[in-house]
Scaffold this active site. Structure first.
Site, short mmCIF file in Angstrom:
data_model
loop_
_atom_site.label_atom_id
_atom_site.label_comp_id
_atom_site.label_asym_id
_atom_site.label_seq_id
_atom_site.Cartn_x
_atom_site.Cartn_y
_atom_site.Cartn_z
N LYS A 221 0.82 -1.22 0.00
CA LYS A 221 0.00 0.00 0.00
C LYS A 221 0.84 1.26 0.00
O LYS A 221 2.01 1.25 0.37
CB LYS A 221 -0.96 -0.02 1.20
CG LYS A 221 -2.17 -0.91 0.92
CD LYS A 221 -3.25 -0.81 1.97
CE LYS A 221 -4.40 -1.74 1.60
NZ LYS A 221 -5.42 -1.83 2.67
N ARG A 255 -3.71 -9.92 5.14
CA ARG A 255 -4.12 -9.96 3.73
C ARG A 255 -2.99 -9.43 2.85
O ARG A 255 -2.60 -8.27 2.99
CB ARG A 255 -5.39 -9.10 3.57
CG ARG A 255 -5.97 -9.08 2.17
CD ARG A 255 -7.20 -8.17 2.13
NE ARG A 255 -7.76 -8.08 0.80
CZ ARG A 255 -7.32 -7.26 -0.14
NH1 ARG A 255 -6.32 -6.44 0.11
NH2 ARG A 255 -7.88 -7.26 -1.32
C1 8Y7 Z 1 -8.15 -4.15 2.36
C2 8Y7 Z 1 -9.22 -4.94 1.94
C3 8Y7 Z 1 -8.36 -3.92 0.21
C4 8Y7 Z 1 -7.84 -4.12 3.74
C5 8Y7 Z 1 -9.66 -5.67 4.08
C6 8Y7 Z 1 -5.49 -3.05 -1.51
C7 8Y7 Z 1 -10.36 -5.41 -0.23
C8 8Y7 Z 1 -6.77 -2.34 -1.46
N1 8Y7 Z 1 -7.61 -3.52 1.26
N2 8Y7 Z 1 -9.98 -5.70 2.78
N3 8Y7 Z 1 -9.35 -4.78 0.60
N4 8Y7 Z 1 -8.62 -4.89 4.56
N5 8Y7 Z 1 -10.37 -6.40 4.98
O1 8Y7 Z 1 -4.47 -2.31 -1.74
O2 8Y7 Z 1 -6.94 -3.43 4.24
O3 8Y7 Z 1 -5.38 -4.25 -1.35
S1 8Y7 Z 1 -8.19 -3.41 -1.46
#
Ligand code: 8Y7
Length: 277
Positions: A221, A255
């Site tokens: 990020k 994640r």
């Molecule tokens: C997150 C996410 C994204 C996060 C959760 C990216 C879908 C942006 N970021 N879901 N999603 N937490 N729970 O850069 O931080 O991956 S999308």
């Protein structure tokens, strides 16, 4: 503290890795649906071999400026992939969606978790999750994805994230979602400046006090780009540092894009904690 994800039970006192699987057209060179499913399944298989306990399937880009997708389009992207992974692989399929229609459909196809960056704020979403009886990740967001990064402000980011999540849990539990099925996420990068993100990371333990397992996502990020000056393709070391910090501060699910490397980092933290007991 165990959670049952559609038949797969995981111990949330451990730390698990969730692999990111985007099924937006820009994530594949070929536009054909059959090819897309094959490529997505192969990528998921690789992440499972690398140690992912979850695959997070997403068909809607939440990047600022991304064009919104219709429910029909989101269903067409996500459903065949969810079905294929649930059928072929030993992993929990999580679906990154804010649409109650998509939530209802993917659960029928074997999804074991709903991951909603809008914290089930769309009409009917809490009720759908309650009826489906699947665990859900409730994430903090300030504003809407399209505009959330335009000068985000807080009086106290830690307190405001906690009170937002507490209020969402009240509504979601009232709709019938069991408290044991709720996972919380501070939502790194979702309506937050670099400083806000770092303040949240510094006090991640505070989120533990709400008494639910935590999911965190910082992989590649821009907050890491801001710290290191690196382009997105060169953020793996910073992502591993962020994952390590999160594991040490009690995150249950991390994640990430880079599963293999993150699993190793988490193993080091887990080994240290076991030796220290
Ligand atoms: C997150 C996410 C994204 C996060 C959760 C990216 C879908 C942006 N970021 N879901 N999603 N937490 N729970 O850069 O931080 O991956 S999308």
């Amino acid at each position: 503290m165990q959670i049952n994800f559609a038949g797969r039970t995981l111990d949330m006192s451990g730390c698990h890795v969730m692999g990111i699987l985007n099924v937006t057209p820009d994530s594949f060179s070929d536009g054909g649906r059959y090819n897309t499913v094959e490529i997505a399944l192969a990528r998921a298989r690789e992440m499972v071999a690398d140690g992912a306990a979850f695959i997070d399937v997403g068909g809607e880009s939440t990047r600022p400026g991304a064009t919104p997708v219709s429910i029909e389009e989101e269903l067409a992207r996500v459903c065949p992939v969810v079905e294929a992974i649930a059928r072929d692989l030993d992993v929990v399929v999580s679906v990154d969606t804010s649409s109650p229609q998509v939530m209802a459909e993917v659960v029928k196809l074997g999804a074991g978790m709903i991951n909603d960056v809008r914290a089930l704020q769309r009409d009917g979403a809490p009720e759908v999750v309650a009826r489906a009886e699947v665990p859900v990740c409730v994430m903090h967001i300030q504003g809407e994805p399209d505009t959330m990064q335009d000068d985000p402000r807080y009086r106290n980011v830690r307190r405001e994230v906690s009170s937002f999540l507490t209020e969402r849990m009240r509504v979601i539990e009232k709709a019938g979602v069991r408290p044991d099925n709720i996972i919380l996420d501070p939502g790194f990068g979702f309506g937050k400046s670099p400083q806000h993100n770092l303040q949240l990371l510094a006090s991640l333990e505070q989120l533990q006090l709400l008494g639910h397992p935590m999911l965190v996502g910082m992989s590649r990020k821009s907050m890491l780009g801001h710290i290191t000056g690196r382009d997105v393709s060169e953020r793996l070391p910073a992502s591993l540092a962020a994952a390590t910090i999160s594991a040490m501060k009690g995150a249950s699910i991390i994640r990430v894009h880079d599963v293999r490397e993150t699993v190793d980092a988490v193993k080091v933290v887990t080994a240290m904690e076991e030796a220290g007991r």
